[in-house]
Scaffold this motif. Structure first.
Motif, PDB file in Angstrom:
ATOM      1  N   GLY A   1       0.811  -1.210   0.000  1.00 24.74           N
ATOM      2  CA  GLY A   1       0.000   0.000   0.000  1.00 24.74           C
ATOM      3  C   GLY A   1       0.841   1.255   0.000  1.00 24.74           C
ATOM      4  O   GLY A   1       0.529   2.235  -0.695  1.00 24.74           O
ATOM      5  N   LEU A   2       1.937   1.240   0.758  1.00 23.19           N
ATOM      6  CA  LEU A   2       2.817   2.408   0.830  1.00 23.19           C
ATOM      7  C   LEU A   2       3.471   2.684  -0.523  1.00 23.19           C
ATOM      8  O   LEU A   2       3.429   3.818  -1.028  1.00 23.19           O
ATOM      9  CB  LEU A   2       3.879   2.174   1.900  1.00 23.19           C
ATOM     10  N   LEU A   3       4.068   1.657  -1.124  1.00 15.60           N
ATOM     11  CA  LEU A   3       4.749   1.856  -2.405  1.00 15.60           C
ATOM     12  C   LEU A   3       3.761   2.058  -3.541  1.00 15.60           C
ATOM     13  O   LEU A   3       4.031   2.815  -4.475  1.00 15.60           O
ATOM     14  CB  LEU A   3       5.651   0.658  -2.697  1.00 15.60           C
ATOM     15  N   GLY A   4       2.610   1.376  -3.476  1.00 15.65           N
ATOM     16  CA  GLY A   4       1.598   1.580  -4.511  1.00 15.65           C
ATOM     17  C   GLY A   4       1.085   3.008  -4.523  1.00 15.65           C
ATOM     18  O   GLY A   4       0.913   3.609  -5.588  1.00 15.65           O
TER      19      GLY A   4
ATOM     20  N   TYR B   1      11.164  -8.036  -2.895  1.00 14.02           N
ATOM     21  CA  TYR B   1      11.480  -6.823  -3.646  1.00 14.02           C
ATOM     22  C   TYR B   1      10.908  -6.902  -5.062  1.00 14.02           C
ATOM     23  O   TYR B   1      10.419  -5.902  -5.599  1.00 14.02           O
ATOM     24  CB  TYR B   1      13.000  -6.621  -3.703  1.00 14.02           C
ATOM     25  N   SER B   2      10.980  -8.071  -5.672  1.00  9.61           N
ATOM     26  CA  SER B   2      10.421  -8.249  -7.011  1.00  9.61           C
ATOM     27  C   SER B   2       8.914  -8.022  -6.990  1.00  9.61           C
ATOM     28  O   SER B   2       8.358  -7.324  -7.852  1.00  9.61           O
ATOM     29  CB  SER B   2      10.725  -9.651  -7.542  1.00  9.61           C
ATOM     30  N   ALA B   3       8.245  -8.623  -6.009  1.00 10.84           N
ATOM     31  CA  ALA B   3       6.796  -8.483  -5.915  1.00 10.84           C
ATOM     32  C   ALA B   3       6.394  -7.044  -5.619  1.00 10.84           C
ATOM     33  O   ALA B   3       5.412  -6.526  -6.173  1.00 10.84           O
ATOM     34  CB  ALA B   3       6.252  -9.416  -4.835  1.00 10.84           C
ATOM     35  N   LEU B   4       7.147  -6.365  -4.755  1.00 11.23           N
ATOM     36  CA  LEU B   4       6.836  -4.978  -4.424  1.00 11.23           C
ATOM     37  C   LEU B   4       6.990  -4.069  -5.645  1.00 11.23           C
ATOM     38  O   LEU B   4       6.152  -3.197  -5.896  1.00 11.23           O
ATOM     39  CB  LEU B   4       7.746  -4.492  -3.297  1.00 11.23           C
ATOM     40  N   THR B   5       8.061  -4.275  -6.401  1.00 13.81           N
ATOM     41  CA  THR B   5       8.275  -3.448  -7.594  1.00 13.81           C
ATOM     42  C   THR B   5       7.187  -3.687  -8.615  1.00 13.81           C
ATOM     43  O   THR B   5       6.654  -2.746  -9.215  1.00 13.81           O
ATOM     44  CB  THR B   5       9.647  -3.761  -8.214  1.00 13.81           C
ATOM     45  N   TRP B   6       6.832  -4.954  -8.827  1.00 11.44           N
ATOM     46  CA  TRP B   6       5.789  -5.278  -9.801  1.00 11.44           C
ATOM     47  C   TRP B   6       4.448  -4.706  -9.365  1.00 11.44           C
ATOM     48  O   TRP B   6       3.710  -4.133 -10.180  1.00 11.44           O
ATOM     49  CB  TRP B   6       5.685  -6.793  -9.954  1.00 11.44           C
ATOM     50  N   SER B   7       4.106  -4.844  -8.089  1.00 16.19           N
ATOM     51  CA  SER B   7       2.820  -4.339  -7.605  1.00 16.19           C
ATOM     52  C   SER B   7       2.769  -2.815  -7.674  1.00 16.19           C
ATOM     53  O   SER B   7       1.737  -2.239  -8.029  1.00 16.19           O
ATOM     54  CB  SER B   7       2.556  -4.817  -6.174  1.00 16.19           C
TER      55      SER B   7
ATOM     56  N   SER C   1      -2.877   2.912  -3.644  1.00 14.33           N
ATOM     57  CA  SER C   1      -2.390   2.243  -2.440  1.00 14.33           C
ATOM     58  C   SER C   1      -3.234   1.021  -2.099  1.00 14.33           C
ATOM     59  O   SER C   1      -2.709   0.003  -1.624  1.00 14.33           O
ATOM     60  CB  SER C   1      -2.385   3.230  -1.263  1.00 14.33           C
ATOM     61  N   ILE C   2      -4.540   1.101  -2.354  1.00 16.08           N
ATOM     62  CA  ILE C   2      -5.422  -0.032  -2.050  1.00 16.08           C
ATOM     63  C   ILE C   2      -5.072  -1.228  -2.925  1.00 16.08           C
ATOM     64  O   ILE C   2      -4.951  -2.364  -2.441  1.00 16.08           O
ATOM     65  CB  ILE C   2      -6.897   0.369  -2.237  1.00 16.08           C
ATOM     66  N   ASN C   3      -4.905  -0.995  -4.207  1.00 14.67           N
ATOM     67  CA  ASN C   3      -4.553  -2.093  -5.110  1.00 14.67           C
ATOM     68  C   ASN C   3      -3.165  -2.644  -4.791  1.00 14.67           C
ATOM     69  O   ASN C   3      -2.922  -3.851  -4.891  1.00 14.67           O
ATOM     70  CB  ASN C   3      -4.610  -1.628  -6.560  1.00 14.67           C
ATOM     71  N   GLY C   4      -2.225  -1.762  -4.415  1.00 16.08           N
ATOM     72  CA  GLY C   4      -0.899  -2.221  -4.048  1.00 16.08           C
ATOM     73  C   GLY C   4      -0.941  -3.128  -2.832  1.00 16.08           C
ATOM     74  O   GLY C   4      -0.269  -4.164  -2.792  1.00 16.08           O
ATOM     75  N   ALA C   5      -1.750  -2.749  -1.835  1.00 18.07           N
ATOM     76  CA  ALA C   5      -1.897  -3.585  -0.645  1.00 18.07           C
ATOM     77  C   ALA C   5      -2.554  -4.913  -0.997  1.00 18.07           C
ATOM     78  O   ALA C   5      -2.147  -5.976  -0.487  1.00 18.07           O
ATOM     79  CB  ALA C   5      -2.725  -2.848   0.405  1.00 18.07           C
ATOM     80  N   LEU C   6      -3.550  -4.887  -1.866  1.00 18.37           N
ATOM     81  CA  LEU C   6      -4.247  -6.119  -2.252  1.00 18.37           C
ATOM     82  C   LEU C   6      -3.317  -7.065  -3.000  1.00 18.37           C
ATOM     83  O   LEU C   6      -3.304  -8.283  -2.740  1.00 18.37           O
ATOM     84  CB  LEU C   6      -5.466  -5.785  -3.108  1.00 18.37           C
TER      85      LEU C   6
ATOM     86  N   MET D   1      -0.047  -7.295  -2.835  1.00 19.39           N
ATOM     87  CA  MET D   1       0.949  -7.873  -1.932  1.00 19.39           C
ATOM     88  C   MET D   1       0.309  -8.848  -0.941  1.00 19.39           C
ATOM     89  O   MET D   1       0.949  -9.816  -0.519  1.00 19.39           O
ATOM     90  CB  MET D   1       1.697  -6.768  -1.182  1.00 19.39           C
ATOM     91  N   PHE D   2      -0.946  -8.617  -0.585  1.00 17.99           N
ATOM     92  CA  PHE D   2      -1.646  -9.578   0.260  1.00 17.99           C
ATOM     93  C   PHE D   2      -1.828 -10.900  -0.480  1.00 17.99           C
ATOM     94  O   PHE D   2      -1.614 -11.983   0.086  1.00 17.99           O
ATOM     95  CB  PHE D   2      -3.010  -9.015   0.677  1.00 17.99           C
ATOM     96  N   LEU D   3      -2.180 -10.821  -1.763  1.00 12.59           N
ATOM     97  CA  LEU D   3      -2.331 -12.030  -2.568  1.00 12.59           C
ATOM     98  C   LEU D   3      -0.987 -12.721  -2.772  1.00 12.59           C
ATOM     99  O   LEU D   3      -0.917 -13.957  -2.812  1.00 12.59           O
ATOM    100  CB  LEU D   3      -2.975 -11.688  -3.914  1.00 12.59           C
ATOM    101  N   PHE D   4       0.062 -11.927  -2.910  1.00 12.45           N
ATOM    102  CA  PHE D   4       1.405 -12.510  -2.986  1.00 12.45           C
ATOM    103  C   PHE D   4       1.702 -13.304  -1.711  1.00 12.45           C
ATOM    104  O   PHE D   4       2.230 -14.431  -1.761  1.00 12.45           O
ATOM    105  CB  PHE D   4       2.441 -11.408  -3.178  1.00 12.45           C
TER     106      PHE D   4
END
Length: 236
Positions: free
Chosen positions: A48-51, A134-140, A147-152, A154-157
């Motif tokens: 969520g933060l990075l998204g 780190y790969s998943a965070l960059t891709w998300s 931020s909501i989609n980014g959190a979602l 990474m939660f699915l990851f």
């Protein structure tokens, strides 16, 4: 799929920790659930933060660059799983500098005896240096758009990592041996490389569209100008 594909790497990094967190005699059997829930919450918070930060920078070139970086990291992860090239470990070494400051917070929580302790331990352990994270965070961050989609994402990851990590906590070394089978490791490595190549291909195919400046509302294309120009009077 990325979380599932990275199962072997997860066990290589944290398998021993996951096995060590098996509840002792007399402790609640639900403690591992709280631990892994804390880990998923940590991933979601980072996503969520990075998204949100990536979405705040409204630049097509920035989004495109993130996608290419994610592609490179995925390929590097695949090569590491296949034991062809371990360059991703250098990125993990950078994250280890931050982890040295975070690690002391885990000592009062080990071994966890209560659900809150287990949850907090999982939350802190979600910050461990890991190339797959780190790969998943960059891709998300490149694909979320908010931020909501980014959190979602990474939660699915994190959900994808549960079969390996929770399985190691509950089943111990038997599940670890399964995920470290050479054939499965090869499949996981090739899958990560394919995901990286596919991400790069999608980014490259949309590069021209993303970077092309929009036409002004009054700007006309050459075809439109030709259609609107009056026909020449040849018989004069």
């Amino acid at each position: 799929m990325l979380g599932l594909a990275g199962a072997g790497h997860c066990l290589g990094m944290c398998g021993g920790i996951a096995i060590a967190l098996r509840p002792s005699s007399g402790a609640s059997r639900a403690l591992p659930i709280y631990y892994h829930l804390g880990r998923l919450v940590s991933y979601s918070a980072l996503g969520g933060l990075l998204g949100g930060a990536a979405a705040a920078v409204d630049l097509a070139a920035w989004t495109l660059s993130l996608r290419f970086v994610a592609a490179v990291l995925l390929v590097a992860m695949g090569l590491s799983v296949l034991r062809i090239w371990s360059g991703i470990s250098r990125l993990e070494q950078i994250g280890a500098i931050i982890w040295r400051w975070v690690a002391p917070a885990t000592r009062p929580l080990i071994p966890p005896r209560y659900p809150l302790q287990s949850f907090l331990l999982g939350s802190v352990w979600g910050l461990m240096p890991c190339g797959l994270i780190y790969s998943a965070l960059t891709w998300s961050a490149a694909t979320a758009g908010s931020s909501i989609n980014g959190a979602l994402l990474m939660f699915l990851f994190g959900i994808g990592t549960l079969p390996a990590m929770l399985g190691a906590t509950l089943a111990g070394q038997s599940i670890e041996a399964f995920f470290r089978h050479p054939r499965l490791r090869q499949f996981i490595g090739i899958s990560l490389i394919f995901a990286g190549v596919w991400t790069a291909y999608i980014a490259a195919s949309h590069a021209e569209h993303l970077l092309m400046p929009p036409k002004a509302s009054g700007e006309l294309s050459p075809l439109t100008l030709d259609a609107q120009s009056p026909p020449s009077n040849h018989h004069h």
